[in-house]
Write a protein that holds these residues in place. Structure first.
Motif, PDB file in Angstrom:
ATOM      1  N   LEU A  28      68.964 -46.193 -69.238  1.00  0.00           N
ATOM      2  CA  LEU A  28      67.711 -46.488 -69.918  1.00  0.00           C
ATOM      3  C   LEU A  28      67.970 -46.856 -71.376  1.00  0.00           C
ATOM      4  CD1 LEU A  28      65.740 -43.437 -68.520  1.00  0.00           C
ATOM      5  CD2 LEU A  28      65.131 -45.819 -68.057  1.00  0.00           C
ATOM      6  N   SER A  29      67.080 -47.644 -71.936  1.00  0.00           N
ATOM      7  CA  SER A  29      67.140 -47.895 -73.372  1.00  0.00           C
ATOM      8  C   SER A  29      66.551 -46.700 -74.104  1.00  0.00           C
ATOM      9  CB  SER A  29      66.363 -49.163 -73.734  1.00  0.00           C
ATOM     10  OG  SER A  29      64.968 -48.946 -73.597  1.00  0.00           O
ATOM     11  N   GLU A  32      62.838 -46.787 -73.833  1.00  0.00           N
ATOM     12  CA  GLU A  32      62.330 -46.340 -72.535  1.00  0.00           C
ATOM     13  C   GLU A  32      62.403 -44.821 -72.411  1.00  0.00           C
ATOM     14  OE1 GLU A  32      63.349 -50.295 -69.829  1.00  0.00           O
ATOM     15  OE2 GLU A  32      64.899 -48.795 -70.198  1.00  0.00           O
ATOM     16  N   GLN A  35      59.532 -43.497 -74.224  1.00  0.00           N
ATOM     17  CA  GLN A  35      58.310 -43.690 -73.439  1.00  0.00           C
ATOM     18  C   GLN A  35      58.158 -42.618 -72.373  1.00  0.00           C
ATOM     19  OE1 GLN A  35      58.074 -47.601 -71.636  1.00  0.00           O
ATOM     20  NE2 GLN A  35      56.656 -46.905 -70.047  1.00  0.00           N
ATOM     21  N   VAL A 103      58.352 -47.021 -65.744  1.00  0.00           N
ATOM     22  CA  VAL A 103      59.327 -47.871 -66.420  1.00  0.00           C
ATOM     23  C   VAL A 103      59.947 -48.852 -65.431  1.00  0.00           C
ATOM     24  CG1 VAL A 103      61.602 -47.873 -67.528  1.00  0.00           C
ATOM     25  CG2 VAL A 103      59.855 -46.239 -68.267  1.00  0.00           C
ATOM     26  N   ASP A 106      57.411 -51.519 -64.702  1.00  0.00           N
ATOM     27  CA  ASP A 106      57.259 -52.467 -65.807  1.00  0.00           C
ATOM     28  C   ASP A 106      58.398 -53.477 -65.813  1.00  0.00           C
ATOM     29  OD1 ASP A 106      54.959 -51.229 -66.646  1.00  0.00           O
ATOM     30  OD2 ASP A 106      55.913 -50.092 -68.261  1.00  0.00           O
ATOM     31  N   ARG A 107      59.623 -52.985 -65.603  1.00  0.00           N
ATOM     32  CA  ARG A 107      60.769 -53.897 -65.576  1.00  0.00           C
ATOM     33  C   ARG A 107      60.650 -54.884 -64.417  1.00  0.00           C
ATOM     34  NH1 ARG A 107      66.364 -50.516 -66.270  1.00  0.00           N
ATOM     35  NH2 ARG A 107      66.137 -49.769 -68.412  1.00  0.00           N
ATOM     36  N   GLN A 225      68.335 -54.400 -63.550  1.00  0.00           N
ATOM     37  CA  GLN A 225      68.018 -53.211 -64.338  1.00  0.00           C
ATOM     38  C   GLN A 225      69.198 -52.255 -64.358  1.00  0.00           C
ATOM     39  OE1 GLN A 225      64.525 -51.403 -62.685  1.00  0.00           O
ATOM     40  NE2 GLN A 225      63.401 -53.331 -62.553  1.00  0.00           N
TER      41      GLN A 225
END
Length: 315
Positions: A28-29, A32, A35, A103, A106-107, A225
């Motif tokens: 994950l970033s 993210e 979030q 997440v 969304d991706r 991803q």
């Protein structure tokens, strides 16, 4: 002793335990993670630094984004074994899993919207990055003249790789998540009697273990991803001695490609790809660099050795 102390200090916080659980599910970033956790990015960054200092996580900068992944398995595996043994009901787990699913959605939504909007000119967009004829010729040289056996093209798009290489295969399967892409591919491949197209996800290929002799990921990985998981799944379906050929971009700083063309990753280094090869039982055979055009293209060829097979199945 110092290593153990560092690890236990890093684990002595509920947020950092939650971060480890999230990274166990996917890379994950920092944004993210913030979030999902419902915390500020600076606060999450501090937690990530502590985990990285303890060797439990790793950071990688790509343009303005910072991605976080689990650290070396030698450190994280004993931690997860202990946490699994001590597992108890936790309301954060349910909430975090729900936010993580958002997440993922969304991706996937961003990628799907772009693919559907650009399906008609996908081949032309690829050509803007580097001379596609040069890439295709190099891929042909790398694969050699021997028959390809059972071929799978992962993320087939409009079917160009099948158009090129299916005639050298006994059977050929192209998979893609986009129904519009597959519609265009079917029109292009109507005369190929040994080629089949299926709608499927690159993380769940519709083949049994060892069901393929050759797998291709052509300009697909930078949209993934979880690129490591995509390579693991490709390795899973390869039989002993089977080959995986990846064509993708070297690391670059073209940040606009993330928003304009839905690139999830700004290229890959040799260390990244070859590290995944090693993790998932693929011996490196060849690395080739194709310079020219706006971006540099790399070819990585790996051969299935059988080592790492258990990790592939667990991915």
């Amino acid at each position: 002793m110092n290593q153990a102390l560092g690890i236990f200090r890093a684990l002595a916080d509920s947020t950092r335990l939650r971060i480890l659980a999230l990274l166990r599910a996917m890379e994950l970033s920092v944004g993210e993670l913030a979030q999902v956790l419902g915390q500020s990015q600076p606060r999450v960054s501090r937690h990530v630094k502590i985990l990285c200092d303890a060797g439990l996580a790793e950071r990688r900068k790509e343009g303005s984004w910072v991605f976080v992944a689990l650290g070396d398995a030698g450190r994280t595996a004993p931690v997860f074994a202990a946490l699994d043994a001590w597992r108890e009901p936790n309301h954060w787990t349910v909430a975090d899993e729900a936010r993580l699913a958002a997440v993922r959605a969304d991706r996937a939504s961003a990628a799907n919207e772009w693919f559907e909007a650009h399906a008609g000119d996908w081949d032309a967009i690829r050509s803007l990055h580097v001379a596609e004829s040069e890439v295709e010729a190099a891929m042909g040289r790398v694969l050699g003249d021997a028959p390809l056996g059972s071929l799978i093209d992962i993320g087939t798009g409009t079917g160009r790789m099948l158009e090129l290489f299916a005639p050298r295969a006994e059977t050929a399967l192209g998979i893609d998540r986009s129904s519009e892409m597959l519609r265009l591919a079917r029109a292009k491949l109507a005369d190929l009697t040994n080629a089949e197209l299926r709608q499927a996800d690159l993380y769940a290929l519709p083949l049994a273990d060892g069901g393929a002799d050759t797998a291709i990921l052509h300009h697909v990985l930078h949209f993934a991803q979880q690129p490591g998981a995509a390579i693991a799944e490709a390795a899973r379906v390869l039989g002993a001695g089977g080959r995986l050929l990846i064509a993708d971009f070297a690391p670059h700083e073209r940040e606009e490609l993330r928003s304009k063309d839905a690139h999830a990753r700004l290229g890959f280094s040799d260390d990244q790809i070859l590290g995944w090869f090693e993790s998932y039982g693929l011996a490196p055979v060849l690395v080739e660099t194709l310079e020219g055009g706006e971006l540099t293209v790399k070819l990585w060829l790996g051969r299935k050795t059988g080592q790492g097979e258990e990790r592939v199945k667990a991915a």
